[in-house]
Design a protein around this motif. Structure first.
Motif, PDB file in Angstrom:
ATOM      1  N   THR A   1       0.837  -1.203   0.000  1.00 40.66           N
ATOM      2  CA  THR A   1       0.000   0.000   0.000  1.00 40.66           C
ATOM      3  C   THR A   1       0.868   1.247   0.000  1.00 40.66           C
ATOM      4  O   THR A   1       0.598   2.216  -0.727  1.00 40.66           O
ATOM      5  CB  THR A   1      -0.937   0.000   1.220  1.00 40.66           C
ATOM      6  OG1 THR A   1      -1.719  -1.193   1.211  1.00 40.66           O
ATOM      7  CG2 THR A   1      -1.850   1.202   1.205  1.00 40.66           C
TER       8      THR A   1
ATOM      9  N   SER B   1       1.250   3.361  -3.578  1.00 35.51           N
ATOM     10  CA  SER B   1       0.641   4.691  -3.462  1.00 35.51           C
ATOM     11  C   SER B   1       1.671   5.772  -3.765  1.00 35.51           C
ATOM     12  O   SER B   1       1.388   6.743  -4.483  1.00 35.51           O
ATOM     13  CB  SER B   1       0.053   4.899  -2.065  1.00 35.51           C
ATOM     14  OG  SER B   1      -0.966   3.967  -1.801  1.00 35.51           O
TER      15      SER B   1
ATOM     16  N   GLU C   1      -7.307  10.676  -4.626  1.00 36.09           N
ATOM     17  CA  GLU C   1      -8.552  10.129  -5.165  1.00 36.09           C
ATOM     18  C   GLU C   1      -8.278   9.250  -6.374  1.00 36.09           C
ATOM     19  O   GLU C   1      -8.868   8.170  -6.530  1.00 36.09           O
ATOM     20  CB  GLU C   1      -9.507  11.261  -5.536  1.00 36.09           C
ATOM     21  CG  GLU C   1     -10.059  12.010  -4.329  1.00 36.09           C
ATOM     22  CD  GLU C   1     -11.019  13.123  -4.722  1.00 36.09           C
ATOM     23  OE1 GLU C   1     -11.213  13.327  -5.938  1.00 36.09           O
ATOM     24  OE2 GLU C   1     -11.566  13.773  -3.821  1.00 36.09           O
TER      25      GLU C   1
ATOM     26  N   SER D   1      -6.585   5.915  -5.301  1.00 38.26           N
ATOM     27  CA  SER D   1      -7.511   4.968  -4.677  1.00 38.26           C
ATOM     28  C   SER D   1      -8.337   4.220  -5.710  1.00 38.26           C
ATOM     29  O   SER D   1      -8.789   3.099  -5.466  1.00 38.26           O
ATOM     30  CB  SER D   1      -8.428   5.690  -3.688  1.00 38.26           C
ATOM     31  OG  SER D   1      -9.384   6.489  -4.357  1.00 38.26           O
ATOM     32  N   GLU D   2      -8.532   4.825  -6.878  1.00 42.98           N
ATOM     33  CA  GLU D   2      -9.296   4.191  -7.950  1.00 42.98           C
ATOM     34  C   GLU D   2      -8.410   3.255  -8.780  1.00 42.98           C
ATOM     35  O   GLU D   2      -8.906   2.317  -9.415  1.00 42.98           O
ATOM     36  CB  GLU D   2      -9.909   5.268  -8.851  1.00 42.98           C
ATOM     37  CG  GLU D   2     -11.069   4.808  -9.694  1.00 42.98           C
ATOM     38  CD  GLU D   2     -12.330   4.557  -8.895  1.00 42.98           C
ATOM     39  OE1 GLU D   2     -13.199   3.826  -9.403  1.00 42.98           O
ATOM     40  OE2 GLU D   2     -12.456   5.090  -7.775  1.00 42.98           O
TER      41      GLU D   2
ATOM     42  N   LYS E   1      -4.435  -1.723  -7.180  1.00 38.16           N
ATOM     43  CA  LYS E   1      -5.013  -3.062  -7.095  1.00 38.16           C
ATOM     44  C   LYS E   1      -4.012  -4.005  -6.430  1.00 38.16           C
ATOM     45  O   LYS E   1      -2.815  -3.944  -6.682  1.00 38.16           O
ATOM     46  CB  LYS E   1      -5.349  -3.610  -8.496  1.00 38.16           C
ATOM     47  CG  LYS E   1      -6.269  -2.721  -9.335  1.00 38.16           C
ATOM     48  CD  LYS E   1      -7.665  -2.601  -8.745  1.00 38.16           C
ATOM     49  CE  LYS E   1      -8.556  -1.722  -9.611  1.00 38.16           C
ATOM     50  NZ  LYS E   1      -9.871  -1.453  -8.981  1.00 38.16           N
TER      51      LYS E   1
ATOM     52  N   THR F   1      -9.270  -0.382   4.424  1.00 35.19           N
ATOM     53  CA  THR F   1      -9.477  -0.781   3.031  1.00 35.19           C
ATOM     54  C   THR F   1      -8.327  -0.225   2.206  1.00 35.19           C
ATOM     55  O   THR F   1      -7.687   0.774   2.568  1.00 35.19           O
ATOM     56  CB  THR F   1     -10.798  -0.251   2.446  1.00 35.19           C
ATOM     57  OG1 THR F   1     -10.680   1.169   2.220  1.00 35.19           O
ATOM     58  CG2 THR F   1     -11.978  -0.524   3.375  1.00 35.19           C
TER      59      THR F   1
ATOM     60  N   ARG G   1      -8.609   1.256  -0.555  1.00 30.53           N
ATOM     61  CA  ARG G   1      -8.991   2.563  -1.089  1.00 30.53           C
ATOM     62  C   ARG G   1      -8.674   3.695  -0.116  1.00 30.53           C
ATOM     63  O   ARG G   1      -8.042   4.680  -0.485  1.00 30.53           O
ATOM     64  CB  ARG G   1     -10.481   2.575  -1.451  1.00 30.53           C
ATOM     65  CG  ARG G   1     -10.800   1.886  -2.765  1.00 30.53           C
ATOM     66  CD  ARG G   1     -12.276   1.957  -3.091  1.00 30.53           C
ATOM     67  NE  ARG G   1     -12.546   1.403  -4.411  1.00 30.53           N
ATOM     68  CZ  ARG G   1     -12.562   2.109  -5.536  1.00 30.53           C
ATOM     69  NH1 ARG G   1     -12.318   3.402  -5.497  1.00 30.53           N
ATOM     70  NH2 ARG G   1     -12.821   1.530  -6.688  1.00 30.53           N
ATOM     71  N   HIS G   2      -9.120   3.575   1.121  1.00 31.63           N
ATOM     72  CA  HIS G   2      -8.866   4.726   1.998  1.00 31.63           C
ATOM     73  C   HIS G   2      -7.451   4.702   2.581  1.00 31.63           C
ATOM     74  O   HIS G   2      -6.903   5.747   2.926  1.00 31.63           O
ATOM     75  CB  HIS G   2      -9.963   4.891   3.055  1.00 31.63           C
ATOM     76  CG  HIS G   2      -9.921   4.013   4.253  1.00 31.63           C
ATOM     77  ND1 HIS G   2     -10.830   2.999   4.483  1.00 31.63           N
ATOM     78  CD2 HIS G   2      -9.117   4.024   5.342  1.00 31.63           C
ATOM     79  CE1 HIS G   2     -10.586   2.421   5.638  1.00 31.63           C
ATOM     80  NE2 HIS G   2      -9.545   3.029   6.183  1.00 31.63           N
TER      81      HIS G   2
ATOM     82  N   SER H   1      -4.753   3.919   0.824  1.00 31.54           N
ATOM     83  CA  SER H   1      -3.885   4.540  -0.182  1.00 31.54           C
ATOM     84  C   SER H   1      -4.013   6.064  -0.135  1.00 31.54           C
ATOM     85  O   SER H   1      -3.017   6.785  -0.292  1.00 31.54           O
ATOM     86  CB  SER H   1      -4.238   4.018  -1.582  1.00 31.54           C
ATOM     87  OG  SER H   1      -5.568   4.344  -1.936  1.00 31.54           O
ATOM     88  N   ARG H   2      -5.205   6.552   0.128  1.00 34.08           N
ATOM     89  CA  ARG H   2      -5.374   8.003   0.297  1.00 34.08           C
ATOM     90  C   ARG H   2      -4.624   8.500   1.530  1.00 34.08           C
ATOM     91  O   ARG H   2      -4.106   9.623   1.551  1.00 34.08           O
ATOM     92  CB  ARG H   2      -6.856   8.348   0.417  1.00 34.08           C
ATOM     93  CG  ARG H   2      -7.667   8.136  -0.849  1.00 34.08           C
ATOM     94  CD  ARG H   2      -9.026   8.790  -0.726  1.00 34.08           C
ATOM     95  NE  ARG H   2      -9.915   8.417  -1.813  1.00 34.08           N
ATOM     96  CZ  ARG H   2     -11.026   9.073  -2.112  1.00 34.08           C
ATOM     97  NH1 ARG H   2     -11.382  10.136  -1.397  1.00 34.08           N
ATOM     98  NH2 ARG H   2     -11.786   8.673  -3.107  1.00 34.08           N
TER      99      ARG H   2
ATOM    100  N   TRP I   1     -16.971   0.853   6.761  1.00 28.66           N
ATOM    101  CA  TRP I   1     -17.587   1.473   5.574  1.00 28.66           C
ATOM    102  C   TRP I   1     -19.088   1.236   5.601  1.00 28.66           C
ATOM    103  O   TRP I   1     -19.873   2.153   5.334  1.00 28.66           O
ATOM    104  CB  TRP I   1     -16.979   0.895   4.287  1.00 28.66           C
ATOM    105  CG  TRP I   1     -15.701   1.535   3.862  1.00 28.66           C
ATOM    106  CD1 TRP I   1     -14.641   1.850   4.654  1.00 28.66           C
ATOM    107  CD2 TRP I   1     -15.336   1.928   2.541  1.00 28.66           C
ATOM    108  NE1 TRP I   1     -13.633   2.407   3.918  1.00 28.66           N
ATOM    109  CE2 TRP I   1     -14.026   2.468   2.620  1.00 28.66           C
ATOM    110  CE3 TRP I   1     -15.967   1.860   1.304  1.00 28.66           C
ATOM    111  CZ2 TRP I   1     -13.365   2.953   1.488  1.00 28.66           C
ATOM    112  CZ3 TRP I   1     -15.294   2.333   0.177  1.00 28.66           C
ATOM    113  CH2 TRP I   1     -13.999   2.889   0.274  1.00 28.66           C
TER     114      TRP I   1
END
Length: 654
Positions: A372, A376, A387, A390-391, A394, A411, A413-414, A416-417, A509
Motif C-alpha cells: 500500500t 501509493s 482520489e 484509490s481508484e 489493485k 481498506t 482505497r482509503h 492509499s489516500r 464502511w
C-alpha cells in the motif's frame, strides 16, 4: 463556573431522535444483489481453515452474553446479533458475503485455550481479553473497553478454571478498547500498593489521554458513524465492526501504568511468567508493543497483525499512521521469533498455530502495508492524486485472495489516500482546489448550473436505477447541502448510501454509509452513552495537557485585543504555571510572571473535581479549595472566551 468540558464519544445503543423515521431501511436492489453475488464467485469461500482456528481450544461460553452495569443498563449484548447471524445462515442480500463471513467468525465467542496457560475470552467486547496463568494469579492482557465487560470475563474464567487473583495487567497499546476495562479488574490502590502491576509501552498515558481530549469531540462524533453502534441490529443495519461486533458502552476507566517498557528485548518476569517485549511505536498506535513468551513459544501481536487489513488512517479521524514503519516492525518480528513461534495471538480475532503457517501469515501482513505504501507513493510520484490513486491501485492475487488481508476494517482505497495524505497533505496540487468553495456554497452553485433541484433529482433517479450509487451520492450530497429541507433529496441520498453500505466489505464502511442514511431519514441523535474522556482519563491529565485543551477551545473573536496573565499554583504537584492570553492565543509556561492579573492557588485534585462537575469554581472559592487574588471579573471574562463543543454536530447534512 467550569474550566473544562470534555465531550463524550457517545456510542450508546440507547438513543433518542428529534423526528420519527421518515423512511425505513429498504431492500437490496438487483444491482446490489449482483455485486454481492460477484463476491461469492471471486473469493475462496470453500476455505474453512479460519473457522477451525476460531473454534480451536473452545472450553465454554455463557448461555447468554448480556452484560449490565450497576444500574441495570446494558453495556454489551451479543444476543441481539444471534437473532440473525449464525454460521449456518447464508449472507442476506443486504450484506456483503465476505463481511458476513467475518461476522460468523467473530461470533465464535466464549472462553478458549490458546495453548497451555494462555486463555482468551472473545466477543465480550470489541476486543479480546487474554489471561496468562502465572504461579498464583492471572496476568491480563488488554482488558477491553468497559469495566463491566472485563469483570464479567474475569468472573467467567474463574468460574470455569478456578478462582485466581489478577496480579498484573498489560496494555499492548494506547487505544481505549485495550485499557478501558482495567478498573473492573483492579483498583488504583491495588496498583499503588504493588498488589497489581500495570505494564505498558513508553508514553502510553500521554497518548491514551491526548487522543481522547484534544480532538475527542470530533473523533467521538465520527466514531458513531465508524462503529455503527446506533444502527438497528438486523440484516439491514449493524452487522460487524471489522475487528469485532461493535463497542461496549460502559464508563471506561484508566489505571495509570506502574511500569513502562522502553526498548525492544526488555524482559520482565511476573508471577513466574517471562515476557520479552518488542517496541513498535508508530504502527497501529503511537505507543504499542508485541510480547514474546519464551516458556510457551507464544507471540502476542497486540494489534499489529489481525485477520484483516488494518487502518493507515481511521475513518473516525486520527494522525496518519506510518505504513512503512509498520511493515518494517513486522519484518523485525519475523527475524526475532519467526523460527521459534508455535502460536501467535492478538487483541482481536482468533489465533494461528505452527511456524509454517505463522511466518507466511506475517509476511502477507507485512506486505499489505508495504505494498500500500510503495504503490501509493509510486503513483503519487507519477502525478496522481489521492482520489485517483484509490481508484487505480489493485492488490496482487496473493494478497487479494488471502482472507487475513481483506479489507474488513481498513481498506485499500482509503489506506492509499492516507499514504498520499501523509506525504502530500490535503492539497492535491490543482490550483482550482487551493481555495475552493465550502460545501454549502458550492452545492447551491452546482444545483443552479445543473438546472435546479427538480431536474437534478430526476436525473439522479435515472442513475439510481442503473446502479450508479456512488454517482448518485455525489450529486445528491450537493442537493442536500443546497436545500436541507428537501425530503426528496435526502431520501434519494439515503437510498444511495444504503445500497453502498449493503455492498461494503469493510465493517466501518458499511456503518458509515448506513449511519448516514439513518440520520438523513431520522434526524440527528441527541443522546448516547460511552465516554472516552472519562473521570479516570481526566484525572490522568497533566496540567500541560489541560492547558493545551483550553487553548484549542479559545474563541478568537472573544479573545481579540485582550491581554491577560493568570498564575496558577498547584499545591499537591508543587508546580506553578502562567496562562497568557495574547494575540487571541492561549499560552502556558512554567516561568511565572511577577504581576499577574489573576493568581489562583489550588490542588490538581480540586481542578479535576471542577472538570468533573463535582463542584463549581465559585463553590471552590467559597469553601477555600481555591485561593484567588486579583481581578475576578477579568478571570470570568477569560472563562467566557472558552467554547463548549456540541457533540451531535451535522455530518451528512449542512
Amino acid at each position: 463556573m467550569k474550566l473544562l468540558h470534555l465531550s463524550a464519544a457517545m456510542l450508546s445503543l440507547a438513543v433518542s431522535f428529534d423526528t420519527v423515521a421518515a423512511t425505513q431501511p429498504k431492500p437490496a436492489t438487483d444491482h446490489t444483489k449482483q455485486a454481492n453475488n460477484a463476491v461469492l464467485e471471486a473469493l475462496p469461500f470453500s476455505d474453512k481453515q479460519d473457522f477451525e482456528n476460531a473454534k480451536r481450544g473452545f472450553i465454554a461460553k455463557p448461555d447468554v452474553v448480556t452484560i449490565k452495569d450497576a444500574k441495570g443498563n446494558v453495556v454489551w449484548d451479543l444476543e441481539q446479533y444471534k437473532t440473525y447471524i449464525s454460521e449456518e445462515k447464508s449472507a442476506p442480500d443486504t450484506v456483503n458475503p465476505s463481511l458476513w463471513r467475518n461476522s460468523q467468525l467473530v461470533m465464535q465467542h466464549g472462553l478458549f485455550e490458546v495453548r497451555e496457560n494462555i486463555y482468551q475470552i472473545r466477543s465480550f467486547d470489541l476486543s479480546n481479553i487474554t489471561f496468562i496463568k502465572g504461579k498464583t494469579g492471572w496476568i491480563v492482557f488488554d482488558p477491553l473497553i468497559s469495566p463491566e465487560t472485563a469483570k464479567a470475563a474475569l468472573d467467567f474464567i474463574n468460574q470455569q478454571l478456578g478462582p485466581r487473583p489478577v496480579v498484573a495487567i498489560v496494555y499492548s497499546h494506547s487505544h481505549i478498547d485495550h485499557y478501558g476495562g482495567a478498573t473492573g479488574l483492579a483498583t488504583a490502590d491495588d496498583v499503588a500498593s504493588g498488589k497489581v502491576q500495570v505494564i505498558a509501552p513508553e508514553h502510553f498515558t500521554e497518548h491514551a489521554v491526548s487522543e481522547n481530549v484534544i480532538a475527542g469531540n470530533a473523533m467521538g462524533r465520527r466514531a458513531v458513524y465508524m462503529y455503527g453502534a446506533l444502527l438497528p441490529r438486523n440484516a439491514k443495519g449493524g452487522v460487524n465492526g471489522g475487528l469485532g461486533m461493535t463497542v461496549s458502552t460502559g464508563l471506561a476507566g484508566l489505571l495509570v501504568p506502574s511500569k513502562e517498557i522502553t526498548k525492544t528485548g526488555e524482559s520482565v518476569t511476573v508471577d513466574g511468567v517471562e515476557m520479552v517485549f518488542q517496541m513498535t511505536p508508530g504502527t497501529e498506535a503511537p505507543a504499542e508493543m508485541n510480547t514474546w513468551f519464551p516458556q510457551f513459544k507464544a507471540l502476542w501481536m497486540a494489534e499489529n497483525t489481525t485477520n484483516t487489513m488494518h487502518n493507515i488512517l481511521t475513518l473516525r479521524g486520527a494522525q496518519v499512521r506510518d505504513a512503512l514503519i509498520w511493515s518494517s516492525f513486522l519484518d523485525e518480528t519475523i527475524n526475532l521469533w519467526g523460527d521459534k513461534v508455535e502460536v501467535k495471538f492478538q487483541s482481536h480475532h482468533w489465533p494461528l498455530w505452527e511456524s509454517k503457517n505463522i511466518v507466511p501469515y506475517f509476511k502477507k501482513q507485512r506486505d499489505i502495508y508495504k505494498f500500500t505504501h510503495d504503490q501509493s507513493v509510486r503513483l503519487m510520484n507519477q502525478g496522481y492524486t489521492g482520489e485517483e490513486i484509490s481508484e487505480m491501485i489493485k492488490l496482487p492475487a496473493e494478497l487479494e485472495q488471502n482472507w487475513a488481508t481483506r479489507g474488513y476494517y481498513g481498506t485499500l482505497r482509503h489506506n492509499s489516500r492516507a499514504v498520499y495524505q501523509r506525504y502530500m497533505g490535503w492539497y492535491d496540487g490543482n490550483p482550482a482546489n487551493l481555495n475552493n468553495l465550502p460545501p454549502e456554497q458550492v452545492a447551491k452553485k452546482y444545483m443552479e448550473y445543473m438546472g435546479g433541484e427538480k431536474a437534478v433529482i430526476a436525473k439522479a433517479r435515472d442513475s439510481f436505477t442503473k446502479g450508479e450509487y456512488r454517482w448518485v451520492a455525489e450529486v445528491m450530497k450537493h442537493a442536500v447541502f443546497a436545500n436541507v429541507n428537501s425530503t426528496e433529496a435526502k431520501e434519494l441520498l439515503a437510498d444511495s448510501l444504503e445500497q453502498l453500505g449493503y455492498q461494503a466489505e469493510s465493517g466501518p464502511w458499511r456503518s458509515v454509509y448506513l449511519q448516514g442514511a439513518y440520520e438523513l431519514r431520522n434526524g440527528i441523535p441527541s443522546a448516547g452513552g460511552t465516554q472516552t474522556a472519562t473521570p479516570d482519563t481526566i484525572r490522568a491529565m497533566t496540567p500541560e495537557m489541560l492547558f493545551d485543551y483550553l487553548a484549542v477551545r479559545l474563541d478568537p473573536a472573544k479573545a481579540e485585543g485582550k491581554n491577560i496573565d493568570i498564575n496558577i499554583d498547584f499545591t499537591d504537584l508543587k508546580q506553578n504555571f502562567t496562562l497568557t492570553v495574547e494575540n487571541a492565543v492561549l499560552h502556558h509556561s512554567k516561568n511565572q510572571v511577577k504581576d499577574p492579573d489573576v493568581a489562583l492557588v489550588m490542588s490538581m485534585k480540586t481542578m479535576n473535581r471542577i472538570q468533573l462537575k463535582e463542584m463549581s469554581f465559585d463553590d471552590a472559592i467559597k469553601n477555600g479549595d481555591i485561593k484567588m487574588a486579583g481581578d475576578k471579573a477579568l478571570f470570568s471574562s477569560f472563562l467566557a472566551m472558552l467554547d463548549d463543543y456540541n457533540f451531535w454536530f451535522n455530518v451528512v447534512m449542512p
